[in-house]
Design a protein around this motif. Structure first.
Motif, PDB file in Angstrom:
ATOM      1  N   HIS A  87     -44.591  40.821 -43.852  1.00  0.00           N
ATOM      2  CA  HIS A  87     -45.964  41.315 -43.787  1.00  0.00           C
ATOM      3  C   HIS A  87     -46.912  40.196 -43.348  1.00  0.00           C
ATOM      4  CE1 HIS A  87     -49.639  43.206 -45.901  1.00  0.00           C
ATOM      5  NE2 HIS A  87     -49.472  43.786 -44.729  1.00  0.00           N
ATOM      6  N   ALA A  88     -46.711  38.980 -43.868  1.00  0.00           N
ATOM      7  CA  ALA A  88     -47.540  37.834 -43.481  1.00  0.00           C
ATOM      8  C   ALA A  88     -47.417  37.564 -41.987  1.00  0.00           C
ATOM      9  CB  ALA A  88     -47.128  36.593 -44.270  1.00  0.00           C
ATOM     10  N   GLU A  89     -46.221  37.714 -41.433  1.00  0.00           N
ATOM     11  CA  GLU A  89     -46.011  37.472 -40.005  1.00  0.00           C
ATOM     12  C   GLU A  89     -46.726  38.505 -39.137  1.00  0.00           C
ATOM     13  OE1 GLU A  89     -41.748  37.168 -39.720  1.00  0.00           O
ATOM     14  OE2 GLU A  89     -41.761  35.209 -40.695  1.00  0.00           O
ATOM     15  N   GLN A  90     -47.089  39.638 -39.711  1.00  0.00           N
ATOM     16  CA  GLN A  90     -47.867  40.640 -38.995  1.00  0.00           C
ATOM     17  C   GLN A  90     -49.363  40.392 -39.160  1.00  0.00           C
ATOM     18  OE1 GLN A  90     -46.513  44.262 -40.785  1.00  0.00           O
ATOM     19  NE2 GLN A  90     -44.584  44.294 -39.659  1.00  0.00           N
ATOM     20  N   VAL A  91     -49.778  40.059 -40.374  1.00  0.00           N
ATOM     21  CA  VAL A  91     -51.198  39.964 -40.714  1.00  0.00           C
ATOM     22  C   VAL A  91     -51.812  38.617 -40.312  1.00  0.00           C
ATOM     23  CG1 VAL A  91     -52.809  39.906 -42.673  1.00  0.00           C
ATOM     24  CG2 VAL A  91     -50.979  41.609 -42.604  1.00  0.00           C
ATOM     25  N   CYS A  92     -51.179  37.526 -40.663  1.00  0.00           N
ATOM     26  CA  CYS A  92     -51.799  36.208 -40.503  1.00  0.00           C
ATOM     27  C   CYS A  92     -52.082  35.811 -39.057  1.00  0.00           C
ATOM     28  CB  CYS A  92     -50.980  35.149 -41.216  1.00  0.00           C
ATOM     29  SG  CYS A  92     -51.038  35.313 -43.025  1.00  0.00           S
ATOM     30  N   PRO A  93     -51.194  36.048 -38.104  1.00  0.00           N
ATOM     31  CA  PRO A  93     -51.544  35.697 -36.729  1.00  0.00           C
ATOM     32  C   PRO A  93     -52.789  36.445 -36.226  1.00  0.00           C
ATOM     33  CG  PRO A  93     -49.186  35.974 -36.911  1.00  0.00           C
ATOM     34  CD  PRO A  93     -49.787  36.468 -38.206  1.00  0.00           C
ATOM     35  N   ALA A  94     -52.920  37.704 -36.603  1.00  0.00           N
ATOM     36  CA  ALA A  94     -54.099  38.475 -36.176  1.00  0.00           C
ATOM     37  C   ALA A  94     -55.376  37.923 -36.809  1.00  0.00           C
ATOM     38  CB  ALA A  94     -53.922  39.944 -36.537  1.00  0.00           C
ATOM     39  N   ILE A  95     -55.294  37.560 -38.065  1.00  0.00           N
ATOM     40  CA  ILE A  95     -56.463  36.986 -38.741  1.00  0.00           C
ATOM     41  C   ILE A  95     -56.825  35.647 -38.112  1.00  0.00           C
ATOM     42  CG2 ILE A  95     -57.240  35.944 -40.916  1.00  0.00           C
ATOM     43  CD1 ILE A  95     -55.813  38.284 -42.326  1.00  0.00           C
ATOM     44  N   ALA A  96     -55.824  34.815 -37.852  1.00  0.00           N
ATOM     45  CA  ALA A  96     -56.084  33.525 -37.217  1.00  0.00           C
ATOM     46  C   ALA A  96     -56.751  33.727 -35.860  1.00  0.00           C
ATOM     47  CB  ALA A  96     -54.785  32.742 -37.059  1.00  0.00           C
ATOM     48  N   HIS A  97     -56.229  34.652 -35.075  1.00  0.00           N
ATOM     49  CA  HIS A  97     -56.798  34.932 -33.753  1.00  0.00           C
ATOM     50  C   HIS A  97     -58.259  35.359 -33.861  1.00  0.00           C
ATOM     51  CE1 HIS A  97     -56.899  36.022 -29.557  1.00  0.00           C
ATOM     52  NE2 HIS A  97     -57.425  37.184 -29.889  1.00  0.00           N
ATOM     53  N   SER A  98     -58.582  36.150 -34.883  1.00  0.00           N
ATOM     54  CA  SER A  98     -59.967  36.609 -35.054  1.00  0.00           C
ATOM     55  C   SER A  98     -60.910  35.456 -35.379  1.00  0.00           C
ATOM     56  CB  SER A  98     -60.056  37.685 -36.144  1.00  0.00           C
ATOM     57  OG  SER A  98     -59.918  37.124 -37.432  1.00  0.00           O
ATOM     58  N   HIS A  99     -60.365  34.327 -35.831  1.00  0.00           N
ATOM     59  CA  HIS A  99     -61.151  33.131 -36.134  1.00  0.00           C
ATOM     60  C   HIS A  99     -61.055  32.103 -35.008  1.00  0.00           C
ATOM     61  CE1 HIS A  99     -62.356  33.751 -40.389  1.00  0.00           C
ATOM     62  NE2 HIS A  99     -61.336  34.591 -40.364  1.00  0.00           N
ATOM     63  N   GLY A 100     -60.420  32.480 -33.897  1.00  0.00           N
ATOM     64  CA  GLY A 100     -60.241  31.529 -32.794  1.00  0.00           C
ATOM     65  C   GLY A 100     -59.315  30.398 -33.169  1.00  0.00           C
ATOM     66  N   ALA A 101     -58.330  30.691 -34.015  1.00  0.00           N
ATOM     67  CA  ALA A 101     -57.434  29.661 -34.535  1.00  0.00           C
ATOM     68  C   ALA A 101     -55.993  30.141 -34.399  1.00  0.00           C
ATOM     69  CB  ALA A 101     -57.774  29.374 -35.997  1.00  0.00           C
ATOM     70  N   GLU A 102     -55.084  29.358 -34.951  1.00  0.00           N
ATOM     71  CA  GLU A 102     -53.688  29.767 -35.006  1.00  0.00           C
ATOM     72  C   GLU A 102     -53.200  29.679 -36.437  1.00  0.00           C
ATOM     73  OE1 GLU A 102     -51.355  25.614 -33.941  1.00  0.00           O
ATOM     74  OE2 GLU A 102     -51.719  27.057 -32.330  1.00  0.00           O
ATOM     75  N   TRP A 103     -52.239  30.503 -36.769  1.00  0.00           N
ATOM     76  CA  TRP A 103     -51.659  30.520 -38.112  1.00  0.00           C
ATOM     77  C   TRP A 103     -50.683  29.358 -38.234  1.00  0.00           C
ATOM     78  CZ3 TRP A 103     -46.960  33.727 -39.771  1.00  0.00           C
ATOM     79  CH2 TRP A 103     -46.779  33.662 -41.158  1.00  0.00           C
ATOM     80  N   THR A 104     -50.725  28.632 -39.346  1.00  0.00           N
ATOM     81  CA  THR A 104     -49.826  27.496 -39.561  1.00  0.00           C
ATOM     82  C   THR A 104     -48.442  27.936 -40.034  1.00  0.00           C
ATOM     83  OG1 THR A 104     -50.424  27.189 -41.886  1.00  0.00           O
ATOM     84  CG2 THR A 104     -51.770  26.014 -40.213  1.00  0.00           C
ATOM     85  N   GLY A 105     -48.307  29.211 -40.425  1.00  0.00           N
ATOM     86  CA  GLY A 105     -47.047  29.698 -40.985  1.00  0.00           C
ATOM     87  C   GLY A 105     -47.069  29.732 -42.499  1.00  0.00           C
TER      88      GLY A 105
END
Length: 121
Positions: A87-105
């Protein structure tokens, strides 16, 4: 018991957030003519972006643009409940993108069944 669990989680988060890893970002600073000029410009650029200058800089477009390499701290953003790694692999990248960032994992739960956070940079 619930209050104790919440307190323990909050204390863990405070301890964890203080030790979040940092990453370097190249931030445009206009033309930089030499090392002396970089020593004046780059610390100000770093401060304006909430980071610390690494001491590195380079010209990207001669006579027009240079970048300062700035060490930026990772940060966390609330993501609602995250149930598992998939679930994190689905949610976190999208949230990071919305902040102009990348997810650290990295992600963790802050309030059981209610709130998790994603670490972004």
């Amino acid at each position: 018991m619930t209050i104790l669990r919440s307190t323990a989680i909050a204390l863990t988060l405070v301890a964890t957030s203080a030790a979040l890893p940092a990453f370097a970002e190249n931030i445009e600073a206009g033309p930089i003519w030499n090392q002396g000029h970089a020593n004046q410009v780059c610390p100000a650029v770093a401060q304006a972006h909430g980071g610390e200058w690494t001491g590195h800089w380079w010209t990207t477009v001669p006579n027009e643009m240079s970048v300062c390499q700035i060490q930026m701290p990772a940060r966390t953003v609330e993501a609602g409940p995250i149930w598992n790694q998939q679930h994190a692999e689905q949610v976190c990248p999208a949230i990071a993108h919305s902040h102009g960032a990348e997810w650290t994992g990295h992600w963790w739960t802050t309030v059981w069944n209610e709130m998790s956070v994603c670490q972004i940079r």
